[in-house]
Design a protein around this motif. Structure first.
Motif, short mmCIF file in Angstrom:
data_model
loop_
_atom_site.label_atom_id
_atom_site.label_comp_id
_atom_site.label_asym_id
_atom_site.label_seq_id
_atom_site.Cartn_x
_atom_site.Cartn_y
_atom_site.Cartn_z
N UNK A 49 0.86 -1.19 0.00
CA UNK A 49 0.00 0.00 0.00
C UNK A 49 0.89 1.24 0.00
N UNK A 50 0.73 2.07 -1.03
CA UNK A 50 1.52 3.29 -1.11
C UNK A 50 0.82 4.39 -0.34
N UNK A 51 1.58 4.99 0.59
CA UNK A 51 1.02 6.03 1.44
C UNK A 51 2.16 6.91 1.92
N UNK A 58 2.70 -5.60 5.18
CA UNK A 58 2.51 -6.13 6.52
C UNK A 58 3.12 -7.52 6.69
N UNK A 59 3.79 -7.99 5.67
CA UNK A 59 4.63 -9.18 5.77
C UNK A 59 5.79 -8.99 4.79
N UNK A 60 6.76 -9.86 4.88
CA UNK A 60 8.00 -9.67 4.11
C UNK A 60 7.77 -10.01 2.64
N UNK A 121 6.60 -0.95 -11.04
CA UNK A 121 5.58 0.03 -11.37
C UNK A 121 5.03 0.76 -10.16
N UNK A 122 5.85 0.96 -9.15
CA UNK A 122 5.43 1.64 -7.93
C UNK A 122 5.88 3.09 -7.94
N UNK A 123 5.15 3.95 -7.25
CA UNK A 123 5.46 5.37 -7.22
C UNK A 123 6.62 5.71 -6.29
N UNK A 127 10.57 1.28 0.82
CA UNK A 127 9.74 0.17 1.29
C UNK A 127 9.75 0.14 2.81
N UNK A 128 8.57 -0.10 3.39
CA UNK A 128 8.45 -0.25 4.84
C UNK A 128 7.77 -1.58 5.09
N UNK A 129 8.46 -2.47 5.80
CA UNK A 129 7.92 -3.78 6.14
C UNK A 129 7.66 -3.78 7.64
N UNK A 130 6.40 -3.97 8.00
CA UNK A 130 6.00 -3.95 9.40
C UNK A 130 5.19 -5.21 9.67
#
Length: 170
Positions: A49-51, A58-60, A121-123, A127-130
């Motif tokens: 989710x891009x934010x 929410x997982x690796x 193709x991401x903006x 990356x944030x993995x939580x």
């Protein structure tokens, strides 16, 4: 004899003729590959989710890379950035950070470093993995009532925290 810029099979033939008509000939063939791998693509096994300029998972997530080399073949895939790793499978797990990839053929021709976000193709390339859910704690009055029954309003203090921040509390 110089053969710059030739790719694939290169044939060299040399013929020498002396002043009295004596002839010597020599032929040599070799394969040339001076081009780095191309047509690099990637797939990721999860939807992020891009934010706020980041891509959250929410997982690796695991990315799988592929490329084409018109010459001798691919030797390895390389991951750069927040973690550096190389392998022959092109499969990498991502953690929190920024990542770039390149592909190297068996003669050492390396592609340019490409942001993983561009391949997916991401903006954002952040990356944030939580994998941890937010923590919630409630400070409540002591339970000196009758089995959890109170005769009036009570005050509760609700605390919540998360290692990357909270989106909302309801």
């Amino acid at each position: 004899v110089s053969t710059p810029g030739l790719e694939g099979k290169v044939n060299i033939s040399v013929k020498a003729v002396d002043r009295v008509g004596g002839v010597s000939e020599y032929s040599y063939s070799y394969m040339s590959d001076t081009t780095s791998p191309s047509n690099i693509s990637a797939n990721v096994d999860l939807s992020g989710e891009t934010k706020d300029g980041h891509v959250f998972y929410n997982s690796i997530p695991t990315i799988s890379l592929s490329a084409v080399d018109g010459g001798i073949g691919i030797a390895e895939y390389r991951l750069y950035g927040s973690r550096e790793e190389s392998n022959t499978s092109g499969v990498f797990t991502l953690g929190t950070g920024k990542y770039y990839i390149s592909v190297v053929d068996r003669l050492g021709n390396e592609s340019e470093r490409i942001p993983v976000s561009q391949l997916l193709g991401l903006a954002s390339n952040t990356f944030v993995v939580d994998t941890d859910a937010p923590a919630i704690s409630i400070n409540k009055p002591d339970d000196s009532s009758s089995n959890g029954w109170y005769g009036g309003d009570i005050d509760l203090t609700v605390l919540s925290q998360d290692n990357i921040g909270l989106d909302n509390i309801k």
